[in-house]
Design a protein around this motif. Structure first.
Motif, PDB file in Angstrom:
ATOM      1  N   TRP A  64      -2.167   6.631   6.986  1.00 28.86           N
ATOM      2  CA  TRP A  64      -2.161   7.951   6.388  1.00 28.86           C
ATOM      3  C   TRP A  64      -2.647   9.181   7.360  1.00 28.86           C
ATOM      4  O   TRP A  64      -2.268  10.302   6.860  1.00 28.86           O
ATOM      5  CB  TRP A  64      -2.946   8.064   5.381  1.00 28.86           C
ATOM      6  CG  TRP A  64      -2.373   7.446   3.946  1.00 28.86           C
ATOM      7  CD1 TRP A  64      -1.519   7.857   3.146  1.00 28.86           C
ATOM      8  CD2 TRP A  64      -2.969   6.214   3.414  1.00 28.86           C
ATOM      9  NE1 TRP A  64      -1.226   7.131   1.789  1.00 28.86           N
ATOM     10  CE2 TRP A  64      -1.881   6.183   2.150  1.00 28.86           C
ATOM     11  CE3 TRP A  64      -3.807   5.268   3.604  1.00 28.86           C
ATOM     12  CZ2 TRP A  64      -2.029   5.040   1.273  1.00 28.86           C
ATOM     13  CZ3 TRP A  64      -3.642   4.169   2.750  1.00 28.86           C
ATOM     14  CH2 TRP A  64      -3.138   3.858   1.547  1.00 28.86           C
ATOM     15  N   SER A  83      -0.673  10.156   9.561  1.00 26.87           N
ATOM     16  CA  SER A  83       0.620  10.901   9.937  1.00 26.87           C
ATOM     17  C   SER A  83       0.673  11.901   8.786  1.00 26.87           C
ATOM     18  O   SER A  83       1.604  12.870   8.927  1.00 26.87           O
ATOM     19  CB  SER A  83       1.758   9.973  10.137  1.00 26.87           C
ATOM     20  OG  SER A  83       1.970   9.366   8.874  1.00 26.87           O
ATOM     21  N   TYR A  84       0.217  11.913   7.574  1.00 26.55           N
ATOM     22  CA  TYR A  84       0.258  12.739   6.442  1.00 26.55           C
ATOM     23  C   TYR A  84      -0.855  13.934   6.494  1.00 26.55           C
ATOM     24  O   TYR A  84      -0.685  14.816   5.555  1.00 26.55           O
ATOM     25  CB  TYR A  84       0.131  12.038   4.893  1.00 26.55           C
ATOM     26  CG  TYR A  84       1.298  11.452   4.495  1.00 26.55           C
ATOM     27  CD1 TYR A  84       2.615  11.254   5.364  1.00 26.55           C
ATOM     28  CD2 TYR A  84       1.303  10.610   3.358  1.00 26.55           C
ATOM     29  CE1 TYR A  84       3.637  10.639   4.596  1.00 26.55           C
ATOM     30  CE2 TYR A  84       2.414   9.779   2.977  1.00 26.55           C
ATOM     31  CZ  TYR A  84       3.680   9.992   3.466  1.00 26.55           C
ATOM     32  OH  TYR A  84       4.918   9.435   2.985  1.00 26.55           O
ATOM     33  N   THR A 116       4.238  -3.683  -3.636  1.00 30.34           N
ATOM     34  CA  THR A 116       4.633  -2.187  -3.070  1.00 30.34           C
ATOM     35  C   THR A 116       4.052  -1.117  -4.115  1.00 30.34           C
ATOM     36  O   THR A 116       4.428  -1.124  -5.267  1.00 30.34           O
ATOM     37  CB  THR A 116       5.867  -2.225  -2.645  1.00 30.34           C
ATOM     38  OG1 THR A 116       6.164  -3.212  -1.907  1.00 30.34           O
ATOM     39  CG2 THR A 116       6.069  -0.693  -1.861  1.00 30.34           C
ATOM     40  N   PRO A 138       6.392   5.169  -5.249  1.00 29.40           N
ATOM     41  CA  PRO A 138       6.228   6.296  -4.273  1.00 29.40           C
ATOM     42  C   PRO A 138       5.288   7.360  -5.274  1.00 29.40           C
ATOM     43  O   PRO A 138       5.598   7.594  -6.265  1.00 29.40           O
ATOM     44  CB  PRO A 138       7.507   6.609  -3.905  1.00 29.40           C
ATOM     45  CG  PRO A 138       8.542   5.961  -4.763  1.00 29.40           C
ATOM     46  CD  PRO A 138       7.899   4.742  -5.145  1.00 29.40           C
ATOM     47  N   HIS A 156       2.313  -0.136   1.325  1.00 27.68           N
ATOM     48  CA  HIS A 156       2.681   1.243   0.998  1.00 27.68           C
ATOM     49  C   HIS A 156       4.360   1.324   1.235  1.00 27.68           C
ATOM     50  O   HIS A 156       4.943   0.780   2.222  1.00 27.68           O
ATOM     51  CB  HIS A 156       1.893   2.053   1.861  1.00 27.68           C
ATOM     52  CG  HIS A 156       1.980   3.735   1.939  1.00 27.68           C
ATOM     53  ND1 HIS A 156       3.488   4.241   2.375  1.00 27.68           N
ATOM     54  CD2 HIS A 156       1.605   4.614   1.294  1.00 27.68           C
ATOM     55  CE1 HIS A 156       3.125   5.590   1.784  1.00 27.68           C
ATOM     56  NE2 HIS A 156       2.090   5.833   1.482  1.00 27.68           N
ATOM     57  N   PRO A 157       5.152   2.186   0.368  1.00 29.04           N
ATOM     58  CA  PRO A 157       6.471   2.319   0.591  1.00 29.04           C
ATOM     59  C   PRO A 157       6.979   2.806   1.886  1.00 29.04           C
ATOM     60  O   PRO A 157       8.149   2.174   2.525  1.00 29.04           O
ATOM     61  CB  PRO A 157       6.869   3.112  -0.590  1.00 29.04           C
ATOM     62  CG  PRO A 157       5.851   4.110  -1.071  1.00 29.04           C
ATOM     63  CD  PRO A 157       4.689   2.918  -0.748  1.00 29.04           C
ATOM     64  N   GLU A 158       6.139   3.597   2.464  1.00 31.13           N
ATOM     65  CA  GLU A 158       6.590   3.824   4.029  1.00 31.13           C
ATOM     66  C   GLU A 158       5.918   3.078   5.188  1.00 31.13           C
ATOM     67  O   GLU A 158       6.470   2.779   6.228  1.00 31.13           O
ATOM     68  CB  GLU A 158       6.231   5.209   3.964  1.00 31.13           C
ATOM     69  CG  GLU A 158       6.937   6.029   5.282  1.00 31.13           C
ATOM     70  CD  GLU A 158       6.349   7.624   5.391  1.00 31.13           C
ATOM     71  OE1 GLU A 158       6.420   8.201   6.570  1.00 31.13           O
ATOM     72  OE2 GLU A 158       6.412   8.162   4.349  1.00 31.13           O
ATOM     73  N   PHE A 159       4.284   2.883   4.762  1.00 32.34           N
ATOM     74  CA  PHE A 159       3.613   2.371   6.013  1.00 32.34           C
ATOM     75  C   PHE A 159       3.592   0.681   6.222  1.00 32.34           C
ATOM     76  O   PHE A 159       2.964   0.396   7.312  1.00 32.34           O
ATOM     77  CB  PHE A 159       2.270   2.649   5.755  1.00 32.34           C
ATOM     78  CG  PHE A 159       1.981   4.438   5.918  1.00 32.34           C
ATOM     79  CD1 PHE A 159       2.955   5.363   6.614  1.00 32.34           C
ATOM     80  CD2 PHE A 159       1.227   5.078   4.997  1.00 32.34           C
ATOM     81  CE1 PHE A 159       2.850   6.755   6.644  1.00 32.34           C
ATOM     82  CE2 PHE A 159       1.071   6.503   5.030  1.00 32.34           C
ATOM     83  CZ  PHE A 159       1.913   7.243   5.757  1.00 32.34           C
TER      84      PHE A 159
END
Lengths: 172, 172
Positions: free
Chosen positions: A164, A166-167, B72, B75, B123-126
Motif C-alpha cells: 500500500w 504506493s497509494y 480477492t 475493488p 488485493h486486486p492490484e497488489f
C-alpha cells in the motif's frame, strides 16, 4: 488574497486542542520516532510551536505596530526550542495551550487599534513584510506543523504498510 | 517493522476527535476550498473517511479472517463518497465518529480470536496482502488525510503569506 483576521484566528484557536486530541497518551514510539538524521520528533515539533509563541509571532506583530517600516526583526532561532523538548508530551501540550491563549488574548486586545493590515517592518532575509502576511504565516505555520507531525508518525509504518506504500503519498 | 496492534488502535481512536477539534465551526471558506481542479475539499475528505469505514477497512479485515489467502478483495471505489459530501461538517464529523466507534468495537471484538497477523487475502492490484499490512495502512491512511486537510487549508493562504512562502514546505 483570502486573508481575513477572524478566519486566521479560527485556525490559531484550534491548534492546541487539535494537537492534544492527536497526541495525548500516545505510546512513546509515536512520540520519539523521527524521519531520520537530525529531523525532529513529535515532542520537538510541539516545543518549536511553544518557542514561536514566546519569541516570534506576538513580538513581531508588536514590532510592526510600534517600530514601523524601517525596523528590522531580530532573527528567529528555529532551533532554540530543542532544549525544551525534554518535557513529556502532556507538559508540552499544556504549555503550548497556555502560551497560545496568552498570544491570542494579546492579539485580540490589539485588534481594535489595528486599522491597517498593510503596516510593515523589515524581515532580516526578505525585506519588507506586511502585518497581514505575518498573520497569515502564523496560521499556515500551525498547519505545516500539524502536517509534519502526521508525516513523522506515518513514516514509522513505512515498511509495515507493505504494497500500500504506493497509494500513500505521505510516505514519499 | 514497527506494527503493534495496540499502537495502531491508538491512532485510529484519536482521528475523529482530532478532526472535530480542527474543523468544527470553521468558516465556509476553509471547508469548501480545494487545491484546484477536481481535488477534494475538506468536506469531501471527511466523507471519504466515512466511506472507508463502511466499505473498506472492517469488511477487508473480515475477508482475510474468513475467506482466506485465495480470496480477492472487491475493488474499493475511492470516489463513492462524493455523493455524501453535501452534508455539513458537523454532520460528517458526527457520522465519522460513530462509524469509527463501530469499526473499533468490531475490531476489538475480533482481536481475541486473531493469533496470526500474517494471514492474507488477495488485493486486486497488489496480490497477496497481510492482515498486519492492512491494519498498518488503515492507521497511516488516517494520518495521510489529516495531513491532506491541513495542506488544503494552508494553500488557501498561499499568496497571503507573501515572502514566507519559501519557508513553508506545505505550500509547495
Amino acid at each position: 488574497m483570502n486573508f481575513k483576521i477572524n478566519e486566521a484566528i479560527e485556525l490559531l484557536e484550534r491548534t492546541p486542542e487539535t494537537l492534544s486530541r492527536l497526541l495525548t497518551g500516545l505510546s512513546p514510539g509515536w512520540l520519539t520516532c523521527n524521519e531520520g538524521g537530525d529531523t525532529w520528533n513529535v515532542l520537538e515539533v510541539v516545543a518549536h510551536l511553544i518557542e514561536g509563541e514566546k519569541v516570534n509571532w506576538i513580538p513581531r506583530i508588536n514590532m510592526i505596530l510600534t517600530k514601523g517600516e524601517n525596523y528590522t526583526f531580530p532573527p528567529f532561532d528555529r532551533f532554540a526550542h530543542l532544549s525544551n523538548s525534554e518535557k513529556d508530551i502532556e507538559q508540552l501540550l499544556q504549555e503550548f495551550k497556555q502560551c497560545r491563549e496568552e498570544s491570542l488574548a494579546l492579539l485580540k486586545n490589539e485588534l481594535n487599534a489595528i486599522n491597517d493590515y498593510e503596516q510593515s517592518a523589515l524581515h532580516p532575509e526578505f525585506g519588507s513584510v506586511r502585518l497581514r502576511e505575518l498573520l497569515s504565516t502564523w496560521a499556515v505555520h500551525d498547519l505545516t506543523h500539524i502536517s509534519q507531525i502526521t508525516r513523522i508518525m506515518a513514516k514509522r509504518y513505512k515498511k509495515d504498510v507493505g504494497p500500500w506504500q504506493s497509494y500513500l503519498s505521505i510516505l514519499k
